[in-house]
Write an enzyme that holds these catalytic residues in place. Structure first.
Site, PDB file in Angstrom:
ATOM      1  CG  ASP A 142      -2.002   1.012   1.030  1.00 35.45           C
ATOM      2  OD1 ASP A 142      -1.834   2.158   0.369  1.00 35.45           O
ATOM      3  OD2 ASP A 142      -3.039   0.820   1.899  1.00 35.45           O
ATOM      4  NE  ARG A 195      -4.559   3.053  -0.214  1.00 40.84           N
ATOM      5  CZ  ARG A 195      -5.692   2.538   0.091  1.00 40.84           C
ATOM      6  NH1 ARG A 195      -6.880   3.017  -0.197  1.00 40.84           N
ATOM      7  NH2 ARG A 195      -5.573   1.704   1.134  1.00 40.84           N
TER       8      ARG A 195
END
Length: 203
Positions: free
Chosen positions: A133, A135
């Protein structure tokens, strides 16, 4: 997910009224000082006052949001989040340009192909040389602060989003946003729960 660091600056680029099936919103387009991608805030009602503001941080998912893919829960979550914000009469949906948990559409499609060959969504990202991830929610926090939001009721199943906003100085509580799984999304959602720590009960 990237670790927190110094706060980012954002700038309002444009604003217009956006009537939708979920209600009437103000659409504001933001630009980041270090990121040229447009980020969108859909604002419902007045954000003034001390009460927590209902907020959804929704990362872009072309396949789910636009094409209605059943491999993920993204499109269904977007629709439900808009509906909940609209019903509340006060809230914000941030549409963040972070396709494929930050790896982009091309690599997301490559990851899909690896999933067809037997890897789960985390294994596929790692096989392509990415973290599971990538983000970064600092821009989201900066946009919320620009909108005057300091206390957030966050629509999410992902505790990491709560921690990310808290690390930027916001006060955050969490409201679940589960949608019924489909046969095509069962394995994906199970991986989100077991490997990424999402609070999911329907899989």
């Amino acid at each position: 997910m990237k670790p927190p660091s110094q706060k980012l600056r954002v700038f309002r680029g444009a604003e217009a009224w956006l009537p939708t099936a979920a209600g009437d919103f103000r659409m504001l387009v933001f630009l980041g000082e270090e990121d040229s991608r447009e980020q969108v805030a859909l604002v419902c009602g007045s954000l003034e006052g001390d009460a927590p503001v209902l907020v959804r941080l929704h990362s872009e998912c072309l396949t789910g949001d636009v094409f209605g893919s059943l491999r993920c829960d993204c499109g269904a979550q977007l629709d439900r989040a808009l509906a909940e914000v609209g019903r509340s009469g006060r809230g914000v949906l941030l549409y963040l340009r972070q396709e494929g948990r930050g790896i982009g559409l091309l690599n997301k499609t490559r990851a899909y192909r690896l999933q067809e060959l037997g890897r789960d969504t985390v294994e596929a990202n790692l096989a392509l040389g990415f973290g599971m991830d990538l983000r970064d929610y600092r821009l989201a926090a900066a946009i919320l602060e620009d909108l005057g939001v300091r206390r957030v009721e966050l629509l999410t199943n992902n505790p990491a989003k709560v921690r990310a906003l808290e690390s930027c100085g916001l006060e955050v509580s969490r409201r679940p946003l589960e949608v019924p799984p489909t046969p095509a999304s069962q394995a994906y959602l199970r991986t989100k729960r077991e490997k990424m720590g999402h609070d999911l009960r329907l899989v």
